[in-house]
Design a protein around this motif. Structure first.
Motif, mmCIF file in Angstrom:
data_model
loop_
_atom_site.group_PDB
_atom_site.id
_atom_site.type_symbol
_atom_site.label_atom_id
_atom_site.label_comp_id
_atom_site.label_asym_id
_atom_site.label_seq_id
_atom_site.Cartn_x
_atom_site.Cartn_y
_atom_site.Cartn_z
ATOM 1 N N GLU A 99 49.118 34.266 34.613
ATOM 2 C CA GLU A 99 48.652 35.467 34.886
ATOM 3 C C GLU A 99 47.702 35.789 36.199
ATOM 4 O O GLU A 99 47.894 36.576 36.723
ATOM 5 C CB GLU A 99 48.001 36.111 33.540
ATOM 6 C CG GLU A 99 48.933 36.088 32.258
ATOM 7 C CD GLU A 99 50.126 37.271 32.823
ATOM 8 O OE1 GLU A 99 49.650 38.272 33.304
ATOM 9 O OE2 GLU A 99 51.429 36.869 32.341
ATOM 10 N N LYS A 100 47.047 34.498 36.204
ATOM 11 C CA LYS A 100 45.921 34.703 37.488
ATOM 12 C C LYS A 100 46.856 34.723 38.669
ATOM 13 O O LYS A 100 46.522 35.320 39.573
ATOM 14 C CB LYS A 100 44.957 33.608 37.378
ATOM 15 C CG LYS A 100 44.154 33.250 38.436
ATOM 16 C CD LYS A 100 43.079 32.294 38.505
ATOM 17 C CE LYS A 100 42.048 32.130 39.251
ATOM 18 N NZ LYS A 100 42.598 32.021 40.740
ATOM 19 N N LYS A 102 49.698 35.800 39.187
ATOM 20 C CA LYS A 102 50.316 37.007 39.280
ATOM 21 C C LYS A 102 49.008 38.172 39.886
ATOM 22 O O LYS A 102 49.483 38.971 40.770
ATOM 23 C CB LYS A 102 51.092 37.585 38.174
ATOM 24 C CG LYS A 102 52.173 36.792 37.780
ATOM 25 C CD LYS A 102 52.757 37.334 36.316
ATOM 26 C CE LYS A 102 53.891 36.706 35.869
ATOM 27 N NZ LYS A 102 54.415 37.017 34.474
ATOM 28 N N THR A 103 48.028 38.197 39.196
ATOM 29 C CA THR A 103 46.897 38.891 39.776
ATOM 30 C C THR A 103 46.621 38.803 41.174
ATOM 31 O O THR A 103 46.347 39.750 41.708
ATOM 32 C CB THR A 103 45.826 38.569 38.689
ATOM 33 O OG1 THR A 103 46.274 39.022 37.440
ATOM 34 C CG2 THR A 103 44.714 39.577 39.102
ATOM 35 N N LYS A 123 36.790 39.100 44.560
ATOM 36 C CA LYS A 123 36.613 38.494 43.018
ATOM 37 C C LYS A 123 35.380 37.593 43.174
ATOM 38 O O LYS A 123 35.119 37.333 41.969
ATOM 39 C CB LYS A 123 38.044 37.286 43.525
ATOM 40 C CG LYS A 123 39.286 38.118 43.247
ATOM 41 C CD LYS A 123 40.250 37.289 43.624
ATOM 42 C CE LYS A 123 40.531 35.791 42.909
ATOM 43 N NZ LYS A 123 41.581 34.970 43.541
#
Length: 306
Positions: free
Chosen positions: A89-90, A92-93, A110
């Motif tokens: 998920e990281k 993809k983000t 970030k």
């Protein structure tokens, strides 16, 4: 009793005359093997005892330890799986964030840092819009217009990735690209002009799904000069360009369909490259700028847009 070699070992009863299972008798004999390397480890002993023991005869402590061990093993598997999912998920983000903002800006945000605006003295900005899109919209459904822009912009995005340029944004039918920032390059004019010729070639063969007989007509404008760039907003931050260079690059509005309209600043920098075909358009009245001398970029080498 003592054996003939003087080593004491207790006598082992026959499995038939005792309640001890043959597997347990064998385990006992393995544990007192004279060769330490041949003796089972405590972990193996524990596993064999648990396997051979009657669960109804285990005490509360053994039962609790067994359940804790099983829970710990299951928890490790769950944590490993969740960690893999979090990493995916990281990734993809990060990919999505880097597609919306320049990589160095995304990393600063970030990290929780403030991104200060920067001034770039040399840059080239490219704009295009679609001619008669309003008329096409009146003859199409909203979803058909979305499909047109998605197909067109998707094809364009694949092409601009081959050039040293940065896609700033798309607003409706307006498509804005810049070179010279955020990655500084002295070839910003060449990069934009090469990209403009490539995109113009693509749109001439582009097919509209529900109107295959129709050809999309683009007006393209290019201008070169100083430009400021920075991140605007907190909820949905955007990397925006500011300055007179951006306003002047909107000269596509005074251009013509399927032609690349460029300012004199672009022409002057491009004139040192003889492979480009340039034609004087003349003095044109630009909104908010007055009269300016502008030019057409016709092609490069043997390739021509006419």
């Amino acid at each position: 009793m003592f054996s003939t070699d003087g080593i004491f070992r207790p006598s082992m009863l026959s499995p038939k005359s005792t309640s001890v299972s043959p597997a347990m008798m064998e385990l006992i004999q393995q544990c007192w093997d004279e060769n330490p390397a041949s003796r089972p480890t405590f972990e193996n002993i524990s596993k064999m005892l648990l396997k051979s023991s009657n669960k109804t005869n285990t005490n509360i402590v053994d039962n609790m330890l067994e359940k804790l061990e099983k829970y710990a093993n299951d928890l490790e598997k769950i944590v490993e799986q969740r960690t893999k999912e979090l990493v995916n998920e990281k990734r993809k983000t990060d990919t999505l964030l880097h597609s919306m903002l320049p990589p160095f800006v995304a990393e600063e945000l970030k990290a929780g840092h403030k991104v200060e605006p920067m001034m770039y003295q040399k840059s080239t900005v490219y704009f295009f819009d679609i001619v008669r899109l309003t008329k096409l919209s009146s003859q199409s459904t909203p979803m058909q217009i979305v499909n047109i822009l998605n197909d067109l912009y998707g094809t364009f995005d694949d092409t601009i990735s081959k050039h040293n340029v940065y896609k700033v944004e798309t607003i409706g039918d307006a498509y804005m690209v810049v070179s010279g920032l955020p990655q500084v390059t002295e070839r910003h004019v060449v990069e934009i002009c090469n990209m403009a010729l490539d995109l113009l070639g693509i749109v001439k063969t582009f097919k509209i799904r529900h109107r295959p007989e129709m050809t999309l007509m683009l007006r393209i404008g290019i201008h070169s000069g100083p430009c400021a760039a920075g991140v605007v907003g907190h909820t949905m931050p955007r990397y925006c360009l500011f300055g007179d260079t951006v306003n002047t690059s909107r000269m596509e509005s005074t251009g013509e369909a399927l032609k690349i309209h460029m300012s004199s600043s672009v022409m002057e920098q491009l004139s040192v490259h003889p492979e480009y075909h340039i034609e004087l358009r003349g003095d044109i009245e630009l909104k908010g700028k007055g009269t300016m001398t502008t030019y057409w970029l016709l092609g490069k080498c043997k390739f021509t847009t006419q």
